[in-house]
Design a protein around this motif. Structure first.
Motif, mmCIF file in Angstrom:
data_model
loop_
_atom_site.group_PDB
_atom_site.id
_atom_site.type_symbol
_atom_site.label_atom_id
_atom_site.label_comp_id
_atom_site.label_asym_id
_atom_site.label_seq_id
_atom_site.Cartn_x
_atom_site.Cartn_y
_atom_site.Cartn_z
ATOM 1 N N GLU A 1 3.937 1.522 -1.209
ATOM 2 C CA GLU A 1 4.548 1.641 -2.532
ATOM 3 C C GLU A 1 3.554 2.167 -3.556
ATOM 4 O OE1 GLU A 1 6.513 -1.832 -3.947
ATOM 5 O OE2 GLU A 1 8.379 -1.247 -2.971
ATOM 6 N N ALA A 2 2.317 1.693 -3.507
ATOM 7 C CA ALA A 2 1.289 2.172 -4.426
ATOM 8 C C ALA A 2 1.023 3.658 -4.201
ATOM 9 C CB ALA A 2 0.009 1.366 -4.252
ATOM 10 N N ALA A 3 0.972 4.080 -2.958
ATOM 11 C CA ALA A 3 0.753 5.501 -2.662
ATOM 12 C C ALA A 3 1.941 6.341 -3.123
ATOM 13 C CB ALA A 3 0.533 5.689 -1.165
ATOM 14 N N GLU A 4 3.166 5.827 -2.975
ATOM 15 C CA GLU A 4 4.338 6.564 -3.455
ATOM 16 C C GLU A 4 4.355 6.671 -4.968
ATOM 17 O OE1 GLU A 4 7.666 4.515 -1.771
ATOM 18 O OE2 GLU A 4 7.396 5.473 0.203
ATOM 19 N N ARG A 5 3.936 5.610 -5.662
ATOM 20 C CA ARG A 5 3.864 5.660 -7.130
ATOM 21 C C ARG A 5 2.831 6.667 -7.590
ATOM 22 N NH1 ARG A 5 2.575 0.318 -7.911
ATOM 23 N NH2 ARG A 5 4.057 -0.677 -6.577
ATOM 24 N N ARG A 6 1.678 6.681 -6.920
ATOM 25 C CA ARG A 6 0.624 7.642 -7.285
ATOM 26 C C ARG A 6 1.091 9.081 -7.051
ATOM 27 N NH1 ARG A 6 -2.958 3.957 -4.786
ATOM 28 N NH2 ARG A 6 -2.820 5.179 -2.882
ATOM 29 N N SER A 7 1.807 9.328 -5.979
ATOM 30 C CA SER A 7 2.260 10.694 -5.695
ATOM 31 C C SER A 7 3.378 11.137 -6.627
ATOM 32 C CB SER A 7 2.698 10.825 -4.243
ATOM 33 O OG SER A 7 3.875 10.093 -4.019
ATOM 34 N N ASN A 8 4.126 10.191 -7.173
ATOM 35 C CA ASN A 8 5.197 10.524 -8.110
ATOM 36 C C ASN A 8 4.677 10.797 -9.494
ATOM 37 O OD1 ASN A 8 7.213 10.367 -6.210
ATOM 38 N ND2 ASN A 8 7.709 8.219 -6.669
ATOM 39 N N GLU A 9 3.476 10.343 -9.798
ATOM 40 C CA GLU A 9 2.904 10.563 -11.142
ATOM 41 C C GLU A 9 2.207 11.849 -11.270
ATOM 42 O OE1 GLU A 9 0.361 7.240 -11.714
ATOM 43 O OE2 GLU A 9 2.019 5.882 -12.069
ATOM 44 N N LYS B 1 0.827 -1.212 0.000
ATOM 45 C CA LYS B 1 0.000 0.000 0.000
ATOM 46 C C LYS B 1 0.862 1.262 0.000
ATOM 47 C CE LYS B 1 -4.154 -1.877 2.029
ATOM 48 N NZ LYS B 1 -5.266 -1.496 1.180
#
Length: 168
Positions: free
Chosen positions: A160-168, A158
């Motif tokens: 990692e998914a939140a970090e990916r979303r914030s980086n996009e 969860k």
């Protein structure tokens, strides 16, 4: 930032459980080591640096509340770093390697504790200590790790998914 806050909360939560709740669930003074599970899992999932830092803070808490100052911090740091070196082999679907690493970490941790806290004081019966302390704690820790590790893995996914979303 979010990962750091959650890591601090996890360390505090596991330490509080380790020192207050788990002694009530101890079998003949043997209880699982939640801190080893947390340190090994964080190191394994996030790498050497994270394992080292989580290990340091878990050890610092253990040292402050009843340990030999610096002993547990150094020992937990080594456990976190060594588990972090296995990050390249991390596959979320595979549970065997993390559990084996937790088992080896717990046995290694207890063996180093025996050598530095007992053997150097001429308590030479390692067979007794291994059979009555190290092995039961390792088994108890692995049984608890079957429940705790999937929760830590879910939290890791969860984050990692939140970090990916914030980086996009």
């Amino acid at each position: 930032m979010k990962r750091n806050i959650i890591s601090v909360l996890l360390v505090l939560f596991c330490f509080i459980l380790q020192t207050s709740v788990l002694p009530a669930a101890a079998f003949s003074s043997i209880m699982p080591n939640l801190l080893i599970i947390l340190i090994a899992s964080c190191g394994f999932m996030n790498g050497e640096k994270n394992g080292l830092l989580i290990g340091f803070f878990c050890g610092l808490l253990a040292d402050i509340f009843g340990g030999v100052i610096g002993f547990y911090a150094l020992l937990y740091m080594v456990v976190g770093y060594v588990n972090g070196t296995f990050q390249r082999m991390f596959y979320p679907e595979d549970i065997k390697l993390p559990l084996i690493l937790i088992l080896v970490s717990d046995i290694g941790y207890n063996f180093v504790c025996y050598v530095l806290l007992f053997l150097l004081r001429r308590r030479l019966d390692i067979g007794y200590y291994f059979i009555h302390v190290i092995l039961p704690e390792a088994v108890y820790t692995i049984v608890i790790a079957f429940a705790v590790y999937p929760l830590l893995l879910l939290l890791h996914k969860k984050l990692e998914a939140a970090e990916r979303r914030s980086n996009e």
